[in-house]
Design a protein around this motif. Structure first.
Motif, PDB file in Angstrom:
ATOM      1  N   SER A  91     -18.102  18.795 -17.983  1.00  0.00           N
ATOM      2  CA  SER A  91     -18.473  17.477 -17.560  1.00  0.00           C
ATOM      3  C   SER A  91     -17.496  16.932 -18.371  1.00  0.00           C
ATOM      4  O   SER A  91     -16.615  17.106 -19.305  1.00  0.00           O
ATOM      5  N   PRO A 104     -11.778  16.781 -17.133  1.00  0.00           N
ATOM      6  CA  PRO A 104     -12.941  17.144 -16.452  1.00  0.00           C
ATOM      7  C   PRO A 104     -12.667  18.437 -15.373  1.00  0.00           C
ATOM      8  O   PRO A 104     -11.972  18.512 -14.680  1.00  0.00           O
ATOM      9  N   GLU A 105     -13.881  19.231 -15.182  1.00  0.00           N
ATOM     10  CA  GLU A 105     -13.901  20.151 -14.514  1.00  0.00           C
ATOM     11  C   GLU A 105     -13.140  21.390 -14.829  1.00  0.00           C
ATOM     12  O   GLU A 105     -12.937  22.309 -14.121  1.00  0.00           O
TER      13      GLU A 105
END
Length: 243
Positions: free
Chosen positions: A116, A127-128
């Motif tokens: 997150s 992110p990810e």
């Protein structure tokens, strides 16, 4: 059985009965999960009115010692708090052992998910980016104490076998050469959602203590980001500071 003091100037009978029951709870004559005598039983035991018996139980409820369960009776919910002094890094397992309590894990699940924005910022990744997420319910003497949600880097190359994570996570990290040597922590209080209520076996009106830990290895690399949700009636923290 201890007799009530009916002399002039003595404490109200319901307070005397409440004090007697409280003492029995503290001495574990009525332990956590046990049912104390009913109003009718207290009436007969102490030769008092139903109102007096009810008031005695209400006093215990106010003190957080018991809880009424419709159709079942009045159950002891008091447990002595586990006090942790924040002077060194310790695993939950060692905290329990230091207090002569049996550490356990009701459930453990390790998965891989995309970080997150919050987790990505902590690990300094996009992110990810895939990270490990470890969810566990830890117990002391079989009673749920804390729900842990831990994020770890994939560089640890951890096996996705849930049973491996029912013991001390720090022992696993030490074997991987990533033992935490420093931590930063934040504490706050919050109300539990339905999932936490079920996991910790508490009511929705009972606040929980949230403990957020970021730990680092000797090279100041982030080892873990853990959010712990503790039962407020079971845990207390002490911090020692010097000038």
């Amino acid at each position: 059985m201890k007799k009530l003091d009916t002399s002039r100037g003595a404490a109200p009978l319901y307070l005397q009965i409440s004090a007697i029951l409280k003492e029995k709870i503290l001495k574990k004559e009525y332990d956590y999960g046990d049912y104390i005598p009913s109003e009718t039983e207290l009436q007969k035991m102490y030769d008092v009115s139903r109102i007096t018996a009810r008031q005695a139980i209400q006093e215990l409820e106010k003190d957080g010692m018991v809880q009424r369960a419709r159709g079942k009776g009045t159950m002891v919910i008091y447990q002595k708090q586990i006090e942790e002094y924040l002077t060194k890094i310790r695993s939950f397992t060692n905290e329990m052992l230091d207090r002569n309590m049996e550490p356990g894990t009701r459930s453990a699940h390790l998965s891989i998910e995309g970080a997150s924005p919050e987790v990505a910022e902590i690990f300094h990744v996009d992110p990810e980016t895939p990270v490990y997420r470890l969810d566990r319910i830890r117990t002391g003497d079989g009673i749920p104490i804390v729900v842990f949600r831990t994020y770890l880097s994939l560089r640890l190359n951890l096996p996705l076998k849930d049973d491996l994570y029912k013991g001390s996570l720090y022992e696993i990290l030490e074997e991987k050469g990533c033992e935490p040597v420093s931590v930063t922590e934040k504490f706050d209080c919050m109300m539990p959602d339905e999932e936490l209520c079920a996991s910790l076996e508490i009511g929705k009106e009972q606040p929980i203590l949230r403990r957020i830990r970021i730990s680092y290895d000797a090279d100041h690399n982030i080892v873990e980001y853990t959010i712990g949700y503790y039962r407020g009636d079971r845990y207390a923290y002490y911090i020692q500071m010097k000038k």
